[in-house]
Structure formats: C-alpha cells, structure tokens
Write a protein that holds these residues in place. Structure first.
Motif, PDB file in Angstrom:
ATOM      1  N   ALA A  80      15.396 -16.552 -24.209  1.00  0.00           N
ATOM      2  CA  ALA A  80      14.994 -17.964 -24.200  1.00  0.00           C
ATOM      3  C   ALA A  80      16.185 -18.860 -24.536  1.00  0.00           C
ATOM      4  O   ALA A  80      16.375 -19.915 -23.930  1.00  0.00           O
ATOM      5  CB  ALA A  80      13.853 -18.193 -25.183  1.00  0.00           C
ATOM      6  N   ILE A  81      17.009 -18.427 -25.484  1.00  0.00           N
ATOM      7  CA  ILE A  81      18.194 -19.193 -25.854  1.00  0.00           C
ATOM      8  C   ILE A  81      19.186 -19.207 -24.703  1.00  0.00           C
ATOM      9  O   ILE A  81      19.770 -20.248 -24.387  1.00  0.00           O
ATOM     10  CB  ILE A  81      18.820 -18.622 -27.147  1.00  0.00           C
ATOM     11  CG1 ILE A  81      17.874 -18.892 -28.326  1.00  0.00           C
ATOM     12  CG2 ILE A  81      20.199 -19.216 -27.398  1.00  0.00           C
ATOM     13  CD1 ILE A  81      18.243 -18.159 -29.595  1.00  0.00           C
ATOM     14  N   CYS A  82      19.385 -18.059 -24.052  1.00  0.00           N
ATOM     15  CA  CYS A  82      20.269 -17.994 -22.880  1.00  0.00           C
ATOM     16  C   CYS A  82      19.814 -18.982 -21.814  1.00  0.00           C
ATOM     17  O   CYS A  82      20.624 -19.719 -21.245  1.00  0.00           O
ATOM     18  CB  CYS A  82      20.278 -16.593 -22.282  1.00  0.00           C
ATOM     19  SG  CYS A  82      21.161 -15.351 -23.232  1.00  0.00           S
ATOM     20  N   GLU A  83      18.529 -18.995 -21.557  1.00  0.00           N
ATOM     21  CA  GLU A  83      17.989 -19.873 -20.521  1.00  0.00           C
ATOM     22  C   GLU A  83      18.222 -21.341 -20.868  1.00  0.00           C
ATOM     23  O   GLU A  83      18.666 -22.130 -20.034  1.00  0.00           O
ATOM     24  CB  GLU A  83      16.497 -19.602 -20.326  1.00  0.00           C
ATOM     25  CG  GLU A  83      15.892 -20.427 -19.229  1.00  0.00           C
ATOM     26  CD  GLU A  83      14.449 -20.047 -18.938  1.00  0.00           C
ATOM     27  OE1 GLU A  83      13.913 -20.583 -17.948  1.00  0.00           O
ATOM     28  OE2 GLU A  83      13.851 -19.245 -19.676  1.00  0.00           O
ATOM     29  N   LYS A  84      17.932 -21.726 -22.094  1.00  0.00           N
ATOM     30  CA  LYS A  84      18.095 -23.119 -22.508  1.00  0.00           C
ATOM     31  C   LYS A  84      19.560 -23.549 -22.424  1.00  0.00           C
ATOM     32  O   LYS A  84      19.872 -24.624 -21.908  1.00  0.00           O
ATOM     33  CB  LYS A  84      17.562 -23.309 -23.933  1.00  0.00           C
ATOM     34  CG  LYS A  84      17.666 -24.706 -24.447  1.00  0.00           C
ATOM     35  CD  LYS A  84      16.773 -25.659 -23.681  1.00  0.00           C
ATOM     36  CE  LYS A  84      16.792 -27.032 -24.324  1.00  0.00           C
ATOM     37  NZ  LYS A  84      15.904 -27.962 -23.653  1.00  0.00           N
ATOM     38  N   LEU A  85      20.473 -22.705 -22.924  1.00  0.00           N
ATOM     39  CA  LEU A  85      21.900 -23.039 -22.898  1.00  0.00           C
ATOM     40  C   LEU A  85      22.410 -23.155 -21.464  1.00  0.00           C
ATOM     41  O   LEU A  85      23.205 -24.041 -21.150  1.00  0.00           O
ATOM     42  CB  LEU A  85      22.694 -22.016 -23.690  1.00  0.00           C
ATOM     43  CG  LEU A  85      22.457 -22.041 -25.210  1.00  0.00           C
ATOM     44  CD1 LEU A  85      23.101 -20.822 -25.856  1.00  0.00           C
ATOM     45  CD2 LEU A  85      22.960 -23.325 -25.818  1.00  0.00           C
ATOM     46  N   ALA A  86      21.953 -22.261 -20.592  1.00  0.00           N
ATOM     47  CA  ALA A  86      22.366 -22.318 -19.182  1.00  0.00           C
ATOM     48  C   ALA A  86      21.864 -23.601 -18.533  1.00  0.00           C
ATOM     49  O   ALA A  86      22.592 -24.249 -17.778  1.00  0.00           O
ATOM     50  CB  ALA A  86      21.840 -21.100 -18.430  1.00  0.00           C
TER      51      ALA A  86
END
Length: 66
Positions: free
Chosen positions: A26-32
C-alpha cells in the motif's frame, strides 16, 4: 510525516522495506502515485512484487536484501 503533507515526489526515490506485505504494498502504491521511483525491499525473490510494481508505471524495482 503523513501522506497528506506529501504532494509531489517526482524525481525522488522511495525505499520501502517489507514491500511484499499488505502495508508495504500500500505504501509502495501511494508513493508511486505521488511520483516517486519506488524500490521495494524484500528478503527473497518475489516476482509477484515486481509485477505489481510494473503496474504502477516505469522505474520501480523489487530488490532482494537480507
């Protein structure tokens, strides 16, 4: 720092440990989505994570580190 304060991460690199877990993904997705190039750190080869990162755009990598 909360995500609400982040607006534009274009040109930035984000390193996310535990990227193959639910919260890490979820963090990867938000940062991307905020424009960062995401490097997801995992303990062992995870082709599923790389496939997930590929769906977020170019410049994202799954990296094995222990």
């Amino acid at each position: 720092m909360t995500f609400e304060k982040l607006e534009n991460l274009n040109g930035q690199i984000a390193i996310v440990t535990g990227a193959n877990g639910g919260m890490g993904r979820a963090i990867c997705e938000k940062l991307a989505r905020l424009g960062a190039s995401v490097y997801g750190i995992v303990r062992s080869k995870d082709t599923e994570l790389q496939s997930f990162l590929d769906t977020l755009g170019t410049g994202h990598k799954a990296v094995i580190a222990d």
